[in-house]
Write a protein that holds these residues in place. Sequence first.
Motif, PDB file in Angstrom:
ATOM      1  N   LEU A  93      24.841  34.356 -33.710  1.00 30.84           N
ATOM      2  CA  LEU A  93      25.212  34.781 -35.051  1.00 30.84           C
ATOM      3  C   LEU A  93      25.555  36.258 -35.007  1.00 30.84           C
ATOM      4  O   LEU A  93      24.875  37.035 -34.327  1.00 30.84           O
ATOM      5  N   GLY A  94      26.582  36.636 -35.715  1.00 26.79           N
ATOM      6  CA  GLY A  94      26.979  38.034 -35.724  1.00 26.79           C
ATOM      7  C   GLY A  94      27.541  38.451 -37.065  1.00 26.79           C
ATOM      8  O   GLY A  94      28.026  37.622 -37.839  1.00 26.79           O
ATOM      9  N   VAL A  95      27.446  39.741 -37.342  1.00 26.04           N
ATOM     10  CA  VAL A  95      27.971  40.320 -38.574  1.00 26.04           C
ATOM     11  C   VAL A  95      28.688  41.615 -38.242  1.00 26.04           C
ATOM     12  O   VAL A  95      28.583  42.131 -37.128  1.00 26.04           O
ATOM     13  N   LYS A  96      29.370  42.153 -39.228  1.00 23.35           N
ATOM     14  CA  LYS A  96      30.050  43.421 -39.044  1.00 23.35           C
ATOM     15  C   LYS A  96      29.511  44.413 -40.064  1.00 23.35           C
ATOM     16  O   LYS A  96      29.428  44.088 -41.254  1.00 23.35           O
ATOM     17  N   ASP A  97      29.143  45.578 -39.608  1.00 20.13           N
ATOM     18  CA  ASP A  97      28.722  46.680 -40.477  1.00 20.13           C
ATOM     19  C   ASP A  97      27.497  46.384 -41.334  1.00 20.13           C
ATOM     20  O   ASP A  97      27.399  46.856 -42.467  1.00 20.13           O
ATOM     21  N   ARG A  98      26.572  45.587 -40.824  1.00 18.33           N
ATOM     22  CA  ARG A  98      25.301  45.351 -41.519  1.00 18.33           C
ATOM     23  C   ARG A  98      24.315  44.713 -40.555  1.00 18.33           C
ATOM     24  O   ARG A  98      24.667  44.367 -39.436  1.00 18.33           O
ATOM     25  N   ASP A  99      23.108  44.529 -40.989  1.00 23.59           N
ATOM     26  CA  ASP A  99      22.055  43.939 -40.172  1.00 23.59           C
ATOM     27  C   ASP A  99      21.991  42.436 -40.428  1.00 23.59           C
ATOM     28  O   ASP A  99      22.085  42.000 -41.579  1.00 23.59           O
ATOM     29  N   LEU A 100      21.853  41.671 -39.360  1.00 26.29           N
ATOM     30  CA  LEU A 100      21.686  40.220 -39.500  1.00 26.29           C
ATOM     31  C   LEU A 100      20.413  39.875 -40.266  1.00 26.29           C
ATOM     32  O   LEU A 100      20.368  38.910 -41.021  1.00 26.29           O
ATOM     33  N   ARG A 101      19.384  40.672 -40.022  1.00 28.23           N
ATOM     34  CA  ARG A 101      18.097  40.402 -40.658  1.00 28.23           C
ATOM     35  C   ARG A 101      18.241  40.512 -42.170  1.00 28.23           C
ATOM     36  O   ARG A 101      18.866  41.420 -42.677  1.00 28.23           O
ATOM     37  N   GLY A 102      17.697  39.542 -42.840  1.00 28.04           N
ATOM     38  CA  GLY A 102      17.821  39.506 -44.288  1.00 28.04           C
ATOM     39  C   GLY A 102      18.901  38.542 -44.760  1.00 28.04           C
ATOM     40  O   GLY A 102      18.960  38.220 -45.943  1.00 28.04           O
ATOM     41  N   LEU A 103      19.732  38.067 -43.845  1.00 28.74           N
ATOM     42  CA  LEU A 103      20.730  37.063 -44.207  1.00 28.74           C
ATOM     43  C   LEU A 103      20.089  35.679 -44.109  1.00 28.74           C
ATOM     44  O   LEU A 103      19.350  35.392 -43.159  1.00 28.74           O
ATOM     45  N   PRO A 104      20.356  34.794 -45.062  1.00 29.81           N
ATOM     46  CA  PRO A 104      19.638  33.517 -45.135  1.00 29.81           C
ATOM     47  C   PRO A 104      19.690  32.656 -43.874  1.00 29.81           C
ATOM     48  O   PRO A 104      18.663  32.147 -43.440  1.00 29.81           O
ATOM     49  N   LEU A 105      20.868  32.469 -43.298  1.00 30.44           N
ATOM     50  CA  LEU A 105      20.963  31.574 -42.144  1.00 30.44           C
ATOM     51  C   LEU A 105      20.182  32.119 -40.956  1.00 30.44           C
ATOM     52  O   LEU A 105      19.429  31.394 -40.306  1.00 30.44           O
ATOM     53  N   TYR A 106      20.349  33.399 -40.665  1.00 30.93           N
ATOM     54  CA  TYR A 106      19.613  33.997 -39.546  1.00 30.93           C
ATOM     55  C   TYR A 106      18.111  33.901 -39.789  1.00 30.93           C
ATOM     56  O   TYR A 106      17.357  33.465 -38.903  1.00 30.93           O
ATOM     57  N   ASP A 107      17.666  34.303 -40.973  1.00 33.55           N
ATOM     58  CA  ASP A 107      16.226  34.280 -41.265  1.00 33.55           C
ATOM     59  C   ASP A 107      15.660  32.861 -41.224  1.00 33.55           C
ATOM     60  O   ASP A 107      14.517  32.656 -40.815  1.00 33.55           O
ATOM     61  N   TYR A 108      16.449  31.878 -41.623  1.00 38.25           N
ATOM     62  CA  TYR A 108      16.005  30.490 -41.602  1.00 38.25           C
ATOM     63  C   TYR A 108      15.864  29.961 -40.173  1.00 38.25           C
ATOM     64  O   TYR A 108      14.892  29.296 -39.835  1.00 38.25           O
ATOM     65  N   LEU A 109      16.830  30.280 -39.326  1.00 41.16           N
ATOM     66  CA  LEU A 109      16.850  29.716 -37.975  1.00 41.16           C
ATOM     67  C   LEU A 109      15.958  30.458 -36.977  1.00 41.16           C
ATOM     68  O   LEU A 109      15.471  29.866 -36.016  1.00 41.16           O
ATOM     69  N   LYS A 110      15.737  31.749 -37.165  1.00 42.26           N
ATOM     70  CA  LYS A 110      15.141  32.583 -36.123  1.00 42.26           C
ATOM     71  C   LYS A 110      13.771  32.125 -35.640  1.00 42.26           C
ATOM     72  O   LYS A 110      13.461  32.288 -34.465  1.00 42.26           O
ATOM     73  N   SER A 111      12.963  31.517 -36.494  1.00 43.59           N
ATOM     74  CA  SER A 111      11.627  31.107 -36.051  1.00 43.59           C
ATOM     75  C   SER A 111      11.675  29.916 -35.089  1.00 43.59           C
ATOM     76  O   SER A 111      10.682  29.623 -34.426  1.00 43.59           O
TER      77      SER A 111
END
Length: 165
Positions: A93-111
């Motif tokens: 997963l990647g983003v531009k000009d912001r942090d991945l943390r705090g985005l729903p999909l990343y936060d949902y999948l990361k655990s």
Amino acid sequence: MSRFGYNVEEIADALGGELVDAVGKPQIYLDEFTQNHATSVIRILEALDSYFESEDIEELQQKLNEARELLGDEYAAVPFTVLILNGMEKVGLGVKDRDLRGLPLYDYLKSNLEHQGGYVQFFVNEDGVEHQYTVKIGLKTNSIYFITPATEQAMTYVRKRLVLD
């Protein structure tokens, strides 16, 4: 990388930076996952989409019950995230000009993902001017690689926060 628990988020924090890209692999793999099971997961997701459009709770319950039957007793107790990730070798997963943390999909999948690496952007003050740098973190290879041209000050910044202490 062990001092950071092989966690790319911890490294981003140590650098005072943002996690802009992360790669991981699912922690759990289900051997007996069939096409019917995959269809069931799709139906669950579609039922949720439909509910938010129609707000028909009875329809949602009916569709979820049908999907649960298709899943069978064996997988009914498996966390839904594991079902979604099943069969994936790698998730990025990647983003531009912001942090991945705090985005729903990343936060949902990361655990349910085992970190493999990622990219961290951070700033270094050099002679009163803030310069942005990006490093690639390889957790399994125990490596840090600047993907942007780096000054000696930037390398020292990284060493002090990640290597020395």
